[in-house]
Scaffold this motif. Structure first.
Motif, PDB file in Angstrom:
ATOM      1  N   GLN A 227       0.869  -1.178   0.000  1.00  0.00           N
ATOM      2  CA  GLN A 227       0.000   0.000   0.000  1.00  0.00           C
ATOM      3  C   GLN A 227       0.908   1.232   0.000  1.00  0.00           C
ATOM      4  OE1 GLN A 227      -3.391   0.041  -0.088  1.00  0.00           O
ATOM      5  NE2 GLN A 227      -3.343   2.259  -0.166  1.00  0.00           N
ATOM      6  N   VAL A 228       0.665   2.161  -0.872  1.00  0.00           N
ATOM      7  CA  VAL A 228       1.453   3.386  -0.964  1.00  0.00           C
ATOM      8  C   VAL A 228       0.599   4.553  -0.493  1.00  0.00           C
ATOM      9  CG1 VAL A 228       2.698   4.939  -2.514  1.00  0.00           C
ATOM     10  CG2 VAL A 228       2.784   2.459  -2.896  1.00  0.00           C
ATOM     11  N   TYR A 229       1.168   5.386   0.366  1.00  0.00           N
ATOM     12  CA  TYR A 229       0.466   6.548   0.909  1.00  0.00           C
ATOM     13  C   TYR A 229       1.220   7.805   0.502  1.00  0.00           C
ATOM     14  CZ  TYR A 229      -1.694   3.016   3.858  1.00  0.00           C
ATOM     15  OH  TYR A 229      -2.369   1.910   4.304  1.00  0.00           O
ATOM     16  N   THR A 230       0.498   8.839   0.157  1.00  0.00           N
ATOM     17  CA  THR A 230       1.102  10.109  -0.226  1.00  0.00           C
ATOM     18  C   THR A 230       0.564  11.206   0.664  1.00  0.00           C
ATOM     19  OG1 THR A 230       1.261   9.387  -2.527  1.00  0.00           O
ATOM     20  CG2 THR A 230       1.436  11.751  -2.112  1.00  0.00           C
ATOM     21  N   GLY A 231       1.463  11.914   1.335  1.00  0.00           N
ATOM     22  CA  GLY A 231       1.061  13.040   2.173  1.00  0.00           C
ATOM     23  C   GLY A 231       0.785  14.270   1.339  1.00  0.00           C
ATOM     24  N   GLN A 232       0.005  15.166   1.887  1.00  0.00           N
ATOM     25  CA  GLN A 232      -0.294  16.426   1.223  1.00  0.00           C
ATOM     26  C   GLN A 232       0.870  17.389   1.426  1.00  0.00           C
ATOM     27  OE1 GLN A 232      -4.155  17.969   2.314  1.00  0.00           O
ATOM     28  NE2 GLN A 232      -4.952  15.907   2.588  1.00  0.00           N
ATOM     29  N   THR A 233       1.015  18.350   0.553  1.00  0.00           N
ATOM     30  CA  THR A 233       2.100  19.321   0.668  1.00  0.00           C
ATOM     31  C   THR A 233       1.650  20.624   1.319  1.00  0.00           C
ATOM     32  OG1 THR A 233       1.641  20.123  -1.576  1.00  0.00           O
ATOM     33  CG2 THR A 233       3.327  18.403  -1.333  1.00  0.00           C
ATOM     34  N   ASP A 234       0.344  20.790   1.517  1.00  0.00           N
ATOM     35  CA  ASP A 234      -0.164  22.066   2.034  1.00  0.00           C
ATOM     36  C   ASP A 234      -0.891  21.911   3.364  1.00  0.00           C
ATOM     37  OD1 ASP A 234      -2.340  20.663   1.081  1.00  0.00           O
ATOM     38  OD2 ASP A 234      -3.258  22.383   0.092  1.00  0.00           O
ATOM     39  N   ILE A 235      -0.490  20.946   4.193  1.00  0.00           N
ATOM     40  CA  ILE A 235      -1.158  20.768   5.475  1.00  0.00           C
ATOM     41  C   ILE A 235      -0.754  21.884   6.429  1.00  0.00           C
ATOM     42  CG2 ILE A 235      -1.406  18.277   5.202  1.00  0.00           C
ATOM     43  CD1 ILE A 235       0.899  17.914   7.146  1.00  0.00           C
ATOM     44  N   LYS A 236      -1.650  22.249   7.328  1.00  0.00           N
ATOM     45  CA  LYS A 236      -1.379  23.327   8.277  1.00  0.00           C
ATOM     46  C   LYS A 236      -0.577  22.854   9.482  1.00  0.00           C
ATOM     47  CE  LYS A 236      -3.489  26.404   5.923  1.00  0.00           C
ATOM     48  NZ  LYS A 236      -2.685  27.142   5.015  1.00  0.00           N
ATOM     49  N   LEU A 237      -0.821  21.650   9.973  1.00  0.00           N
ATOM     50  CA  LEU A 237      -0.070  21.139  11.108  1.00  0.00           C
ATOM     51  C   LEU A 237       0.228  19.655  10.949  1.00  0.00           C
ATOM     52  CD1 LEU A 237       1.252  21.607  13.860  1.00  0.00           C
ATOM     53  CD2 LEU A 237      -0.974  21.215  14.912  1.00  0.00           C
ATOM     54  N   PHE A 238      -0.833  18.831  10.852  1.00  0.00           N
ATOM     55  CA  PHE A 238      -0.574  17.396  10.728  1.00  0.00           C
ATOM     56  C   PHE A 238      -1.689  16.693   9.967  1.00  0.00           C
ATOM     57  CE2 PHE A 238      -3.442  17.441  14.282  1.00  0.00           C
ATOM     58  CZ  PHE A 238      -4.131  16.239  14.195  1.00  0.00           C
ATOM     59  N   GLU A 239      -1.351  15.491   9.512  1.00  0.00           N
ATOM     60  CA  GLU A 239      -2.325  14.586   8.919  1.00  0.00           C
ATOM     61  C   GLU A 239      -1.904  13.170   9.292  1.00  0.00           C
ATOM     62  OE1 GLU A 239      -2.264  14.451   4.607  1.00  0.00           O
ATOM     63  OE2 GLU A 239      -0.090  14.734   4.567  1.00  0.00           O
ATOM     64  N   ASN A 240      -2.867  12.325   9.620  1.00  0.00           N
ATOM     65  CA  ASN A 240      -2.586  10.924   9.882  1.00  0.00           C
ATOM     66  C   ASN A 240      -2.678  10.181   8.562  1.00  0.00           C
ATOM     67  OD1 ASN A 240      -2.159  11.234  12.618  1.00  0.00           O
ATOM     68  ND2 ASN A 240      -4.286  10.872  13.134  1.00  0.00           N
ATOM     69  N   LEU A 241      -1.553   9.640   8.112  1.00  0.00           N
ATOM     70  CA  LEU A 241      -1.530   8.898   6.857  1.00  0.00           C
ATOM     71  C   LEU A 241      -2.033   7.472   7.046  1.00  0.00           C
ATOM     72  CD1 LEU A 241       1.928  10.067   5.496  1.00  0.00           C
ATOM     73  CD2 LEU A 241      -0.332  10.875   4.826  1.00  0.00           C
ATOM     74  N   ILE A 242      -1.718   6.881   8.194  1.00  0.00           N
ATOM     75  CA  ILE A 242      -2.158   5.530   8.531  1.00  0.00           C
ATOM     76  C   ILE A 242      -2.686   5.581   9.951  1.00  0.00           C
ATOM     77  CG2 ILE A 242      -1.449   3.140   8.914  1.00  0.00           C
ATOM     78  CD1 ILE A 242       0.868   3.701   6.922  1.00  0.00           C
ATOM     79  N   GLU A 243      -3.844   4.947  10.187  1.00  0.00           N
ATOM     80  CA  GLU A 243      -4.401   4.927  11.538  1.00  0.00           C
ATOM     81  C   GLU A 243      -5.118   3.597  11.744  1.00  0.00           C
ATOM     82  OE1 GLU A 243      -6.528   8.087  14.537  1.00  0.00           O
ATOM     83  OE2 GLU A 243      -6.559   8.472  12.391  1.00  0.00           O
ATOM     84  N   THR A 244      -4.476   2.710  12.508  1.00  0.00           N
ATOM     85  CA  THR A 244      -5.047   1.406  12.852  1.00  0.00           C
ATOM     86  C   THR A 244      -4.984   1.271  14.371  1.00  0.00           C
ATOM     87  OG1 THR A 244      -3.002   0.107  12.846  1.00  0.00           O
ATOM     88  CG2 THR A 244      -4.079   0.461  10.697  1.00  0.00           C
ATOM     89  N   PRO A 245      -5.584   0.239  14.951  1.00  0.00           N
ATOM     90  CA  PRO A 245      -5.505   0.066  16.404  1.00  0.00           C
ATOM     91  C   PRO A 245      -4.079  -0.120  16.931  1.00  0.00           C
ATOM     92  CG  PRO A 245      -7.312  -1.228  15.529  1.00  0.00           C
ATOM     93  CD  PRO A 245      -6.541  -0.707  14.344  1.00  0.00           C
TER      94      PRO A 245
END
Length: 99
Positions: free
Chosen positions: A2-20
């Motif tokens: 699985q390939v994940y791509t982060g955004q380039t214009d986030i203000k503080l953070f983003e969760n790319l992967i979130e599992t238990p």
């Protein structure tokens, strides 16, 4: 795979992967911006990918930058401050105890 791509214009953070058992967070801090002191119930690896940050726990302070990473134990209080515009990945995992 699985390939994940982060955004380039986030203000503080983003969760790319979130599992238990794992959370991968893409964090962006402008120069002078800081996170409050906090802790999480995970083993944590902090990987700077751009910039330079001051990373502090209750026991020590270090300057981190690409190529220099931090490992934290669960519930270890920490805080970070960007010295320059910075970007990092925070990998939080529930690890299986070693027998």
């Amino acid at each position: 795979m699985q390939v994940y791509t982060g955004q380039t214009d986030i203000k503080l953070f983003e969760n790319l992967i979130e599992t238990p058992s794992q959370v991968v967070t893409h964090l962006v801090l402008a120069a002078g911006e800081a996170t409050p002191a906090h802790f999480v119930n995970y083993d944590v690896i902090v990987v700077p990918i751009k910039g330079q940050l001051t990373f502090a726990t209750t026991e020590q302070t270090a300057t981190i930058y690409p190529g220099k990473i931090v490992q934290l134990r669960p519930n270890e209080t920490h805080q970070l401050t960007a010295q320059v515009d910075s970007e990092l990945m925070v990998i939080k995992s529930v690890l299986k105890p070693v027998d």
